[in-house]
Scaffold this active site. Structure first.
Site, PDB file in Angstrom:
ATOM      1  N   ASP A  68       4.417  -0.073  -7.417  1.00  0.00           N
ATOM      2  CA  ASP A  68       3.093  -0.333  -7.976  1.00  0.00           C
ATOM      3  C   ASP A  68       2.008   0.447  -7.251  1.00  0.00           C
ATOM      4  OD1 ASP A  68       1.398  -1.955  -9.823  1.00  0.00           O
ATOM      5  OD2 ASP A  68       0.578  -2.750  -7.949  1.00  0.00           O
ATOM      6  N   ARG A  95       0.852  -1.185   0.000  1.00  0.00           N
ATOM      7  CA  ARG A  95       0.000   0.000   0.000  1.00  0.00           C
ATOM      8  C   ARG A  95       0.890   1.238   0.000  1.00  0.00           C
ATOM      9  NH1 ARG A  95      -3.590  -2.572  -1.648  1.00  0.00           N
ATOM     10  NH2 ARG A  95      -5.726  -2.790  -0.852  1.00  0.00           N
ATOM     11  N   HIS A 122      -0.655   0.273 -10.165  1.00  0.00           N
ATOM     12  CA  HIS A 122      -1.401  -0.538  -9.203  1.00  0.00           C
ATOM     13  C   HIS A 122      -2.095  -1.720  -9.891  1.00  0.00           C
ATOM     14  CE1 HIS A 122      -3.491  -0.246  -5.023  1.00  0.00           C
ATOM     15  NE2 HIS A 122      -3.325  -1.513  -5.384  1.00  0.00           N
ATOM     16  N   VAL A 123      -1.305  -2.470 -10.622  1.00  0.00           N
ATOM     17  CA  VAL A 123      -1.842  -3.617 -11.353  1.00  0.00           C
ATOM     18  C   VAL A 123      -1.158  -4.932 -10.960  1.00  0.00           C
ATOM     19  CG1 VAL A 123      -2.561  -2.271 -13.358  1.00  0.00           C
ATOM     20  CG2 VAL A 123      -0.240  -3.208 -13.275  1.00  0.00           C
ATOM     21  N   GLU A 174      -3.058   8.181  -5.723  1.00  0.00           N
ATOM     22  CA  GLU A 174      -3.300   7.432  -6.950  1.00  0.00           C
ATOM     23  C   GLU A 174      -4.541   7.983  -7.653  1.00  0.00           C
ATOM     24  OE1 GLU A 174      -3.544   3.253  -6.131  1.00  0.00           O
ATOM     25  OE2 GLU A 174      -1.510   3.134  -5.333  1.00  0.00           O
TER      26      GLU A 174
END
Length: 318
Positions: free
Chosen positions: A254, A230, A278-279, A259
């Site tokens: 990531d 996170r 964030h994948v 975001e």
């Protein structure tokens, strides 16, 4: 009133049938999280996933809601206090992400040791060049903060590459796949040994901002930082400083505090940083794995009144 399950995520016919088979006596309603069926949600005993704007409806007194199956491993965006107050059981998707995320972690690591991130940029400019700093993972030390499903899978693969593995968690009891274990209170000691430091931590009151300037200053010089947990666990300004002063040779990121990452953010221009949106946890196997967790939990829910797999501890927030 008929017992019902409402799912806010798309599922295949086979997945829907698996849920119906595991939950005899329950009606099943599938709807879109962006346009949820409020009437169905108001009558739901079990909800799979969550959506904006439904808390007031689901968490008011008198609703039949008893169990929420989160669609993600992290639950920091859910109204945890209110769920706990209502006595609602919350289960997460821990375990769904171990395979795809551990593969992303090694994607970052292999790109860094073989300078593939630089080669891709050179290819765009048709430059044939190497600074001859290529190395390998063999013999390197990886520090994994968070030793759950993702951390365990990462450690297992690291051993196959001939790496030394150090885990960081709340207690220092040994775990399979780890050569050494440190408590979170000794995070600085752990990162000082790592050629790579992997952050797989959830966002909780204890982990928010955990990777701050003091921790980054303890990193082994020339090491790499990878965050697939996170964004809020990392002080971004401290990370940038560690990258700029050379303490860190690079970072694979990531997740971020904000975001999407703003277009004018300095991380975009840092050639030693690999950014993915964030994948890391996305995979075409996601729904199947989550439905597997849910149907297994449904057995214990029907038999004993409560699920037993991936039950979130509200105190720990994971």
């Amino acid at each position: 009133m008929a017992k019902s399950i409402v799912c806010l995520q798309p599922l295949t016919k086979e997945q829907v049938e698996a849920i119906r088979k595991a939950a005899p006596g329950y009606t099943f309603v599938q709807c879109d999280a962006k346009q949820p069926d409020l009437e169905a949600l108001a009558e739901a005993e079990i909800v799979i996933s969550w959506a904006k704007g439904i808390s007031g409806l689901l968490l008011r007194e008198g609703t039949p809601l008893r169990w929420v199956q989160a669609w993600s491993a992290g639950v920091d965006k859910l109204p945890l206090d209110r769920l706990e107050q209502r006595g609602i059981v919350l289960t997460n998707a821990s375990g769904v992400h171990a395979e795809p995320i551990s593969q992303v972690i090694f994607g970052y690591m292999l790109m860094f040791v073989r300078n593939l991130h630089t080669a891709i940029r050179n290819q765009d400019r048709r430059i044939w060049n190497s600074d001859e700093t290529e190395t390998e993972l063999t013999g390197k030390t990886v520090v994994i903060a968070g030793t759950g499903e993702i951390g365990a899978a990462t450690a297992r693969i690291a051993k196959a590459f001939g790496m030394r593995t150090i885990g960081v968690r709340r207690i220092d009891d040994p775990l399979p796949g780890f050569d050494a274990m440190y408590t979170t209170s000794r995070l600085k000691d752990a990162v000082a040994e790592g050629d790579f430091v992997i952050n797989t931590l959830p966002l909780t009151g204890e982990t928010r901002g955990l990777f701050d300037a003091s921790v980054f200053s303890s990193f082994k010089e020339g090491s790499y930082y990878i965050n697939i947990g996170r964004g809020g666990t990392t002080d971004t300004e401290a990370l940038i400083e560690a990258l700029e002063n050379g303490r860190l040779r690079g970072a694979g990121l990531d997740v971020f505090e904000a975001e999407p990452l703003p277009e004018d953010h300095p991380l975009w221009d840092m050639k030693q940083v690999i950014i993915t949106p964030h994948v890391a946890g996305l995979t075409d196997h996601y729904s199947n794995r989550l439905v597997g967790i849910f149907t297994e939990n449904m057995k214990s829910y029907l038999a004993h009144g409560a699920p037993t797999v991936n039950v979130v501890d509200y105190l720990r927030q994971y």
